[in-house]
Design a protein around this motif. Structure first.
Motif, PDB file in Angstrom:
ATOM      1  N   VAL A   7      52.957  28.768  38.817  1.00  0.00           N
ATOM      2  CA  VAL A   7      51.848  28.989  37.793  1.00  0.00           C
ATOM      3  C   VAL A   7      50.787  27.917  37.856  1.00  0.00           C
ATOM      4  N   VAL A   8      49.610  28.115  38.147  1.00  0.00           N
ATOM      5  CA  VAL A   8      48.654  26.942  38.185  1.00  0.00           C
ATOM      6  C   VAL A   8      47.331  26.830  36.986  1.00  0.00           C
ATOM      7  N   GLY A   9      47.667  27.951  36.085  1.00  0.00           N
ATOM      8  CA  GLY A   9      46.627  27.486  35.070  1.00  0.00           C
ATOM      9  C   GLY A   9      46.652  28.693  33.785  1.00  0.00           C
ATOM     10  N   THR A  10      45.983  28.583  32.922  1.00  0.00           N
ATOM     11  CA  THR A  10      46.117  29.309  31.665  1.00  0.00           C
ATOM     12  C   THR A  10      44.655  29.742  31.211  1.00  0.00           C
ATOM     13  N   ILE A  11      44.773  30.811  30.553  1.00  0.00           N
ATOM     14  CA  ILE A  11      43.578  31.380  29.923  1.00  0.00           C
ATOM     15  C   ILE A  11      43.227  30.692  28.645  1.00  0.00           C
ATOM     16  N   VAL A  12      42.349  29.938  28.380  1.00  0.00           N
ATOM     17  CA  VAL A  12      41.897  29.228  27.414  1.00  0.00           C
ATOM     18  C   VAL A  12      40.772  29.897  26.475  1.00  0.00           C
ATOM     19  N   ASN A  13      40.092  30.702  27.216  1.00  0.00           N
ATOM     20  CA  ASN A  13      38.847  31.329  26.270  1.00  0.00           C
ATOM     21  C   ASN A  13      38.646  32.677  26.897  1.00  0.00           C
ATOM     22  N   LEU A  14      38.707  33.728  26.173  1.00  0.00           N
ATOM     23  CA  LEU A  14      38.504  35.282  26.513  1.00  0.00           C
ATOM     24  C   LEU A  14      37.899  35.991  25.573  1.00  0.00           C
ATOM     25  N   ASN A  15      36.798  36.656  25.931  1.00  0.00           N
ATOM     26  CA  ASN A  15      36.064  37.512  24.732  1.00  0.00           C
ATOM     27  C   ASN A  15      36.134  38.945  25.138  1.00  0.00           C
ATOM     28  N   GLY A  16      36.778  39.509  26.132  1.00  0.00           N
ATOM     29  CA  GLY A  16      37.063  40.847  26.553  1.00  0.00           C
ATOM     30  C   GLY A  16      38.106  40.993  27.568  1.00  0.00           C
ATOM     31  N   PRO A  17      38.085  42.227  28.266  1.00  0.00           N
ATOM     32  CA  PRO A  17      39.323  42.870  29.134  1.00  0.00           C
ATOM     33  C   PRO A  17      39.279  41.875  30.392  1.00  0.00           C
ATOM     34  N   LEU A  18      40.417  41.400  30.717  1.00  0.00           N
ATOM     35  CA  LEU A  18      40.546  40.585  32.075  1.00  0.00           C
ATOM     36  C   LEU A  18      41.795  41.201  32.751  1.00  0.00           C
ATOM     37  N   MET A  19      41.532  41.659  33.917  1.00  0.00           N
ATOM     38  CA  MET A  19      42.792  42.167  34.886  1.00  0.00           C
ATOM     39  C   MET A  19      43.040  41.140  35.846  1.00  0.00           C
ATOM     40  N   VAL A  20      44.545  41.362  36.056  1.00  0.00           N
ATOM     41  CA  VAL A  20      44.785  40.491  37.259  1.00  0.00           C
ATOM     42  C   VAL A  20      45.436  41.286  38.218  1.00  0.00           C
ATOM     43  N   ARG A  21      45.435  41.048  39.642  1.00  0.00           N
ATOM     44  CA  ARG A  21      45.981  41.732  40.386  1.00  0.00           C
ATOM     45  C   ARG A  21      47.000  40.598  41.139  1.00  0.00           C
ATOM     46  N   LYS A  22      48.235  40.712  41.043  1.00  0.00           N
ATOM     47  CA  LYS A  22      49.349  39.872  41.597  1.00  0.00           C
ATOM     48  C   LYS A  22      49.579  40.038  43.082  1.00  0.00           C
ATOM     49  N   ASP A  40      46.905  34.928  42.665  1.00  0.00           N
ATOM     50  CA  ASP A  40      46.232  36.000  41.813  1.00  0.00           C
ATOM     51  C   ASP A  40      44.748  36.402  42.107  1.00  0.00           C
ATOM     52  N   THR A  41      44.328  37.606  41.673  1.00  0.00           N
ATOM     53  CA  THR A  41      43.026  37.908  41.763  1.00  0.00           C
ATOM     54  C   THR A  41      42.705  38.251  40.461  1.00  0.00           C
ATOM     55  N   LEU A  42      41.481  37.648  40.002  1.00  0.00           N
ATOM     56  CA  LEU A  42      41.116  38.144  38.306  1.00  0.00           C
ATOM     57  C   LEU A  42      39.779  39.021  38.525  1.00  0.00           C
ATOM     58  N   VAL A  43      40.158  39.787  37.711  1.00  0.00           N
ATOM     59  CA  VAL A  43      38.742  40.753  37.402  1.00  0.00           C
ATOM     60  C   VAL A  43      38.204  40.816  36.069  1.00  0.00           C
ATOM     61  N   SER A  44      37.057  40.240  35.572  1.00  0.00           N
ATOM     62  CA  SER A  44      36.509  40.345  34.478  1.00  0.00           C
ATOM     63  C   SER A  44      35.719  41.572  34.444  1.00  0.00           C
ATOM     64  N   GLU A  45      35.791  42.325  33.152  1.00  0.00           N
ATOM     65  CA  GLU A  45      35.051  43.663  32.786  1.00  0.00           C
ATOM     66  C   GLU A  45      33.897  43.493  32.502  1.00  0.00           C
ATOM     67  N   LYS A  69      39.538  35.231  43.321  1.00  0.00           N
ATOM     68  CA  LYS A  69      41.167  34.945  43.518  1.00  0.00           C
ATOM     69  C   LYS A  69      41.318  33.344  43.992  1.00  0.00           C
ATOM     70  N   ILE A  70      42.544  33.146  43.411  1.00  0.00           N
ATOM     71  CA  ILE A  70      42.992  31.632  43.420  1.00  0.00           C
ATOM     72  C   ILE A  70      43.867  31.697  44.882  1.00  0.00           C
ATOM     73  N   GLU A  71      43.190  31.153  45.849  1.00  0.00           N
ATOM     74  CA  GLU A  71      44.017  31.362  47.356  1.00  0.00           C
ATOM     75  C   GLU A  71      45.076  30.278  47.206  1.00  0.00           C
ATOM     76  N   ALA A  72      44.698  29.150  46.782  1.00  0.00           N
ATOM     77  CA  ALA A  72      45.738  28.026  46.912  1.00  0.00           C
ATOM     78  C   ALA A  72      45.477  27.138  45.665  1.00  0.00           C
TER      79      ALA A  72
END
Length: 225
Positions: A7-22, A40-45, A69-72
């Motif tokens: 774990v390297v971070g946290t979602i602190v603000n969000l106003n819609g769908p957010l997907m993650v591909r592990k 993780d690869t994050l995809v904002s709708e 994508k969070i490479e490292a």
């Protein structure tokens, strides 16, 4: 797999769908306070802005239609030699705010895009990648006004944009553009229609500015109009 699950971070603000591909290929929906990990690869709708705070207090805010994508990422307060921050902006755009890692080990931060890599010198900047014709669709309506390539705007500090064509530094208040992998980054005198307008509810980071460089009210996040 243990590396990918860190774990390297946290979602602190969000106003819609957010997907993650592990890293293992699984996909799920993230919510406010969800954790993100290496790999993780994050995809904002469409219409979704999402702000991620990392363990060194750096922040990445994704705009709608972004794949990131969070490479490292590695940070320990007592082990600066182990610092690592590598991200990939595959499509869409974001705003990056440097944290403790980027301030003590600037050379360890990199944001890769399909045509250039961005390094920081302790900064806040906005970046948007517009794919070439026939590639992926623009990140959102209106993005087509931007020429295909990588667009950047520096809010504070300095960034360096590099590719096979060369490198260029950009400082606070400056716009930059990189058209292809082979062509060097260019300075752009005016805003080429780059937009970054997160909801008012997203908290303002210290030092955020308008394009003119003046301080913004505390109730409004960074805007690039």
């Amino acid at each position: 797999m243990a590396w990918a699950a860190q774990v390297v971070g946290t979602i602190v603000n969000l106003n819609g769908p957010l997907m993650v591909r592990k890293a293992d290929g699984s996909v799920k929906v993230l919510g406010l306070k969800s954790e993100v990990a290496q790999g993780d690869t994050l995809v904002s709708e469409k219409n979704t802005y999402a702000r991620i705070r990392f363990i060194d207090n750096s922040e990445i805010t994704l705009r709608p239609g972004t794949t990131f994508k969070i490479e490292a990422f590695a940070y320990e307060s007592g082990k600066p030699e182990a610092d690592s921050a590598s991200f990939s902006l595959l499509q869409g755009g974001l705003r990056s705010l440097t944290g403790l890692l980027g301030k003590r080990n600037k050379e360890k931060f990199e944001l890769k895009t399909p045509i250039a890599t961005i390094g920081v010198r302790g900064t806040t900047f906005v970046a948007q990648f517009v794919p070439p014709p026939g590639g992926a669709p623009p990140a959102q309506a209106g993005a087509g006004a931007l020429a295909p390539g990588l667009h950047v705007f520096v809010v504070d500090g300095t960034i360096m944009v590099s590719n096979a064509g060369g490198s260029m530094n950009f400082s606070a208040g400056q716009f930059g553009f990189t058209p292809t992998r082979q062509q060097p980054p260019l300075m752009v005198p005016n805003n080429p229609a780059l937009r970054f307008t997160p909801p008012v509810a997203f908290s303002l980071s210290p030092g955020s500015q308008t394009l003119a460089g003046t301080a913004r009210p505390q109730a409004v996040d960074c805007e690039v109009r």
